[in-house]
Design an enzyme around this catalytic site. Sequence first.
Site, PDB file in Angstrom:
ATOM      1  N   GLY A  55       0.852  -1.185   0.000  1.00 19.44           N
ATOM      2  CA  GLY A  55       0.000   0.000   0.000  1.00 19.44           C
ATOM      3  C   GLY A  55       0.881   1.227   0.000  1.00 19.44           C
ATOM      4  CB  CYS A  82       5.519  -3.897   0.416  1.00 19.21           C
ATOM      5  SG  CYS A  82       6.288  -2.275   0.326  1.00 19.21           S
ATOM      6  CE1 TYR A  83       0.657   1.214   5.240  1.00 17.17           C
ATOM      7  CE2 TYR A  83      -0.614  -0.779   5.693  1.00 17.17           C
ATOM      8  CZ  TYR A  83      -0.372   0.561   5.925  1.00 17.17           C
ATOM      9  OH  TYR A  83      -1.141   1.247   6.834  1.00 17.17           O
ATOM     10  CG  HIS A 170       6.621  -4.910  -4.448  1.00 17.47           C
ATOM     11  ND1 HIS A 170       5.315  -4.729  -4.072  1.00 17.47           N
ATOM     12  CD2 HIS A 170       7.317  -3.896  -3.888  1.00 17.47           C
ATOM     13  CE1 HIS A 170       5.210  -3.639  -3.337  1.00 17.47           C
ATOM     14  NE2 HIS A 170       6.416  -3.123  -3.209  1.00 17.47           N
ATOM     15  CD  GLU A 172       3.390  -7.501  -5.245  1.00 17.12           C
ATOM     16  OE1 GLU A 172       4.143  -8.267  -4.617  1.00 17.12           O
ATOM     17  OE2 GLU A 172       3.155  -6.339  -4.894  1.00 17.12           O
ATOM     18  N   GLY A 223     -20.453  -4.423 -27.613  1.00 16.76           N
ATOM     19  CA  GLY A 223     -19.556  -5.038 -28.576  1.00 16.76           C
ATOM     20  C   GLY A 223     -18.209  -5.320 -27.938  1.00 16.76           C
ATOM     21  N   GLY A 224     -17.976  -4.717 -26.777  1.00 11.80           N
ATOM     22  CA  GLY A 224     -16.753  -5.018 -26.026  1.00 11.80           C
ATOM     23  C   GLY A 224     -16.845  -6.436 -25.475  1.00 11.80           C
ATOM     24  CG  ASP A 226     -15.427  -6.700 -19.938  1.00 10.25           C
ATOM     25  OD1 ASP A 226     -14.692  -7.666 -20.238  1.00 10.25           O
ATOM     26  OD2 ASP A 226     -14.989  -5.634 -19.486  1.00 10.25           O
ATOM     27  CB  SER A 227     -21.294  -5.681 -22.703  1.00 10.35           C
ATOM     28  OG  SER A 227     -20.799  -5.369 -23.985  1.00 10.35           O
ATOM     29  CE  LYS A 382     -11.199  -6.867 -21.330  1.00 11.22           C
ATOM     30  NZ  LYS A 382     -12.267  -5.864 -21.220  1.00 11.22           N
TER      31      LYS A 382
END
Length: 608
Positions: A55, A82-83, A170, A172, A223-224, A226-227, A382
Amino acid sequence: MLDISGHIVIIDFGGQYAHLIASRIRRFGYRSCILPTETKASELKGAAGIIFSGGPQSVYEKGSPQADPEILKLGIPVLGLCYGHHWLGQTLGGKTTPAKVKEYGPVDVKVLDRANPLFAGLPTGFRVWMSHGDEVSVLPDGFVAVASTKDCRFASMADLRRQIFGIQFHIEVTHSQHGMDILRRFVDLCRPSPWSVKSYRQEIEEQVQRQSKGKKVFMLVSGGVDSTVAFTLLTKVLGADRVQGLLIDTGLMRKGEIALIQKAFSALGIKNLAVKDASEQFFRNLEGSVDPEDKRRIIGETFIQVQKQAFDAMGFGERSAISDQRSESQWLLGQGTIYPDTIETGGTKHSDKIKTHHNRVELVQRMIEEGLVIEPLKDLYKDEVRELGEELGLPHDLVWRHPFPGPGLGVRILCAEKPSLPEGFQVSSFKFQVPYAVLPVRSVGVQGDGRTYRHALVLFSKKPCEPTQEHFDLAASIPNENRTFSRVLLCSSHSKPFTPVFTPTFPTKEMADLLREADAIVDEEVRKADLYKAIWQFPVVLLPTGAKEGNRSIVLRPIESTDAMTASAFRLPPKVLQGMTERILKIRGIDAVFLDLTSKPPGTIEWE
Ligand code: XMP
């Protein structure tokens, strides 16, 4: 409440870190989710493991995020990064203080305890990515030092008896060697429940059935990816007679876009998608607008207007999911919201407002609170949405398409009434050997944590389609050294320098048509050269300037990225660049083409 049994829960202390970790764990094939700092220990019973994320703040600062210390008594394996590492140090009775030497970037780490289960089998030394100003300076009771660097004594610490681990670097990010190995070892130790898109599909389907309670769902399809995936899933689960999709033609879509989507749906036997041509309405509302944020707002508002009109016209009238009579509504609103938009991380909470996500405008927010919105993809990333799309039978090319902004070509037509040249800019103070010109328009960029709105500089070269290392170096150094510019382009259409001529430009159908043609050529050439996968996104932008008055120019913006947060210019092979440039120059009204060489930061991916 979310069932977290068998999950690795990431407690989000802010920033984008939490998502990186959660998505990596899912990629390993296990369940993970993100919960806010305020989560109580009692809500975490049954979790397989807990990770405290990084963070942006200091744990000893007043008002900094603090988790519930009781979590550390649950007997569940814990990892602080980290944090999160600092928070463990401070909370368990050690000390976290400002570091004497702050470490940023690559640092060599030395493993002190090779028997530690997170480091077992790894080399004694390797290179990791650091980004910290604080450090654990005194270990809490029961902890031993597991790794250190030249300037950081406790780069990792552990209490094996309680299975609590802390790591300063880090793990990740991909720049850390063995970062994934360490995360994997922690995950294995937690023994979480398995997870896959395939198995999750069934859960989503059950959720959709439960949540819809026999009602119907109305959904806007853009048209993307996700939708499109959300609509397909809803239709398959609830049946075509309970789902109605609406595709709004804004006039700001790509060439052939509507036909492509219709074809994909009809191949799946999905017929419950209405198409409404609202392009006139969009252009009418946009008339005269030149400011990027104004255009965005108008496009967003027009979407809502058209949605309401269409809903009424389709006979849903008073009972509309988007009218004020929501409590009696037989309709729910479907949305393709995905996980990063669902979880508001600390980072986005505190960062500059860049755009309001259209899935979270006030009206929709209220409807969510009333249980009238159904978002089947809200827990997916995604790539997982894309995988699910393929599972559902959508064509590969459709679900793996490059990202495309919601406002469409609307944010790629740069508009201005008057030319804008940098104030007080002295050509003579600008010393380098490459010929150049200043573009009389500004574009959005990002520097530090804020947005900039600055000019672009065009370089000319005898070999216009062969950008050299010198050009890329200039693209990096000019915006750093000179606050006038945030972008550097190479003119791919002219070897001889010229002064770009401005022509007033507004968001009209005519301009959209010009850009659509250029965009279609680029798409075609990229696919022909087999570069579609290698390029992450390829915005094509129309500028209100040309070599001659009355003409416009086109900017090519191919980029490489992993998450859109940062990006670098993709190096197009000269032949491909030349091919595109020549074809674009044949479009009437376009007489110059530029290649954008800028990274993000200081540029953004889009121009506005
Ligand atoms: P920038 O230009 O900020 O873009 O570097 C990062 C990513 O976000 C996309 N983008 C948008 N997507 N509505 C969207 O749905 C928007 O207003 C918008 N603006 C930028 C952009 O295409 C890139 O992938």
